[in-house]
Design an enzyme around this catalytic site. Sequence first.
Site, PDB file in Angstrom:
ATOM      1  N   ASP A 160       5.043 -68.200 -20.883  1.00 46.37           N
ATOM      2  CA  ASP A 160       3.956 -67.222 -20.766  1.00 46.37           C
ATOM      3  C   ASP A 160       2.869 -67.402 -21.838  1.00 46.37           C
ATOM      4  O   ASP A 160       1.795 -66.833 -21.735  1.00 46.37           O
ATOM      5  CB  ASP A 160       4.510 -65.799 -20.875  1.00 46.37           C
ATOM      6  CG  ASP A 160       5.324 -65.398 -19.660  1.00 46.37           C
ATOM      7  OD1 ASP A 160       5.424 -66.219 -18.727  1.00 46.37           O
ATOM      8  OD2 ASP A 160       5.855 -64.269 -19.630  1.00 46.37           O
TER       9      ASP A 160
ATOM     10  N   ARG B  42      -1.096 -65.058   3.820  1.00 48.05           N
ATOM     11  CA  ARG B  42       0.239 -65.577   3.513  1.00 48.05           C
ATOM     12  C   ARG B  42       0.476 -65.501   2.009  1.00 48.05           C
ATOM     13  O   ARG B  42      -0.457 -65.682   1.217  1.00 48.05           O
ATOM     14  CB  ARG B  42       0.374 -67.036   3.959  1.00 48.05           C
ATOM     15  CG  ARG B  42       0.171 -67.244   5.442  1.00 48.05           C
ATOM     16  CD  ARG B  42       1.226 -66.522   6.264  1.00 48.05           C
ATOM     17  NE  ARG B  42       0.995 -66.684   7.682  1.00 48.05           N
ATOM     18  CZ  ARG B  42       1.660 -67.555   8.443  1.00 48.05           C
ATOM     19  NH1 ARG B  42       2.570 -68.342   7.917  1.00 48.05           N
ATOM     20  NH2 ARG B  42       1.397 -67.640   9.731  1.00 48.05           N
TER      21      ARG B  42
HETATM   22  O1  F6P Z   1       9.177 -64.797 -20.233  1.00 46.35           O
HETATM   23  C1  F6P Z   1       9.214 -65.862 -19.371  1.00 46.35           C
HETATM   24  C2  F6P Z   1       9.497 -65.395 -17.960  1.00 46.35           C
HETATM   25  O2  F6P Z   1       9.508 -66.559 -17.162  1.00 46.35           O
HETATM   26  C3  F6P Z   1       8.524 -64.366 -17.423  1.00 46.35           C
HETATM   27  O3  F6P Z   1       7.317 -64.915 -16.977  1.00 46.35           O
HETATM   28  C4  F6P Z   1       9.351 -63.738 -16.330  1.00 46.35           C
HETATM   29  O4  F6P Z   1       8.951 -62.413 -16.054  1.00 46.35           O
HETATM   30  C5  F6P Z   1      10.712 -63.743 -16.905  1.00 46.35           C
HETATM   31  O5  F6P Z   1      10.768 -64.793 -17.837  1.00 46.35           O
HETATM   32  C6  F6P Z   1      11.769 -63.878 -15.842  1.00 46.35           C
HETATM   33  O6  F6P Z   1      13.026 -63.849 -16.415  1.00 46.35           O
HETATM   34  P1  F6P Z   1      14.360 -63.985 -15.556  1.00 46.35           P
HETATM   35  O7  F6P Z   1      14.513 -65.412 -15.215  1.00 46.35           O
HETATM   36  O8  F6P Z   1      15.440 -63.524 -16.454  1.00 46.35           O
HETATM   37  O9  F6P Z   1      14.209 -63.121 -14.368  1.00 46.35           O
END
Ligand code: F6P
Length: 371
Positions: free
Chosen positions: A143, A283
């Site tokens: 992120d 979509r």
């Molecule tokens: O923080 C990185 C991230 O990929 C976010 O973008 C996402 O919301 C989260 O981790 C998802 O985490 P998990 O794989 O535990 O659902």
Amino acid sequence: MGKKILVATGGGDCPGLNAVIRGIVKRASQEPGWEVWGCIESFNGLLKDQIDIRRLTDNDVAGIHVMGGTIIKTTNRGGPFHFPVRQADGSWVMEDRSDLMKKRFDELGFDAIINIGGDGSQRISLGLAQKGFNVVGVPKTIDNDLSSTDFTFGFQTAVEIATEAFDKLVTTASSHSRIFIMEVMGRDAGWIALNTAIAGGAEVCIIPEIPYDPRIIAEKIATRYHGDYGFCNIVIAEGAKALDGKVTGVAPTAAGDRHIKLGGVGEKLKAELEALGIEHDIRVTVLGHLQRGGTPIAYDRVLATEFGVRAVELIKEEKYGNMVVYNHPKISYVSLEKALEEPNFVKPPTSDLVRTARGVGISFGDNPVVR
Ligand code: F6P
């Protein structure tokens, strides 16, 4: 004097984790008597009833810089200060196991920890430093939401994957005169969406930092069609919010997981646009964990290797309680406190990327006051 280093990877996986581990092991092996051990599944390797740590040698890390994931496993649940323990009645109780961790760490003769992870993991690093552990943090997140470093490794790979997917959707959107909504990761920060939208040439980009109004998106779509023909490509971050400020997702179900599982905002936007009378075929494609898997691009391999090598050098210099950072053109470090002071979110009024995106006609689904 030799040092015994414990390495852990925490939080969601991210392309480049293995390249950091390799950088750490290779650099440490140049110091006489130094040893690196992997703590399996973040700090769980020292917190579970059964200790699970593994010695990492040059042989163990040979060639792993091209691999996605982490050879020492990870978790984004729990941690030393709130470790989930199943009770006889099936419920979960969070236990502080940091004393147990310290006892085991000292008994096993460890000198220092390198904790590779995002903001949640670096909060754990800070807690461990305050408890007397010698800790060095390495920032990780696709992120890119940590402010003290220009980039975290894994981010550029995620943008590359998202852009490649976006390019494919553009050709099918234009062939079928469709609207495509591509949902990408980005819990609180819209960096992946914003970079992908600019790189791919999206018409609309929706990010968590700019609440969207579907009516403005509908107006933008209208400008893209002449009769039956036209197309429109929208990139939306999973953490995007409409004007009501609500995110879309489900409550966490796993013990020790405190995050809402985001997902579905693309479908929500589709329904909102249809409710506004848009009749063109819409979509939705959700990229999800595809953005976190697979091999890191060269940029992330280099950055991750630099972070790994620098983390070992910080231990050599006994500069504990710090996190390695990249401030172009230097690989440097900041205190863990400073690293966690504020997150790195897109700041719409001052962001050059937002200005650039608006400059090429990308709509954020808002009524921009500042241009
Ligand atoms: O923080 C990185 C991230 O990929 C976010 O973008 C996402 O919301 C989260 O981790 C998802 O985490 P998990 O794989 O535990 O659902």
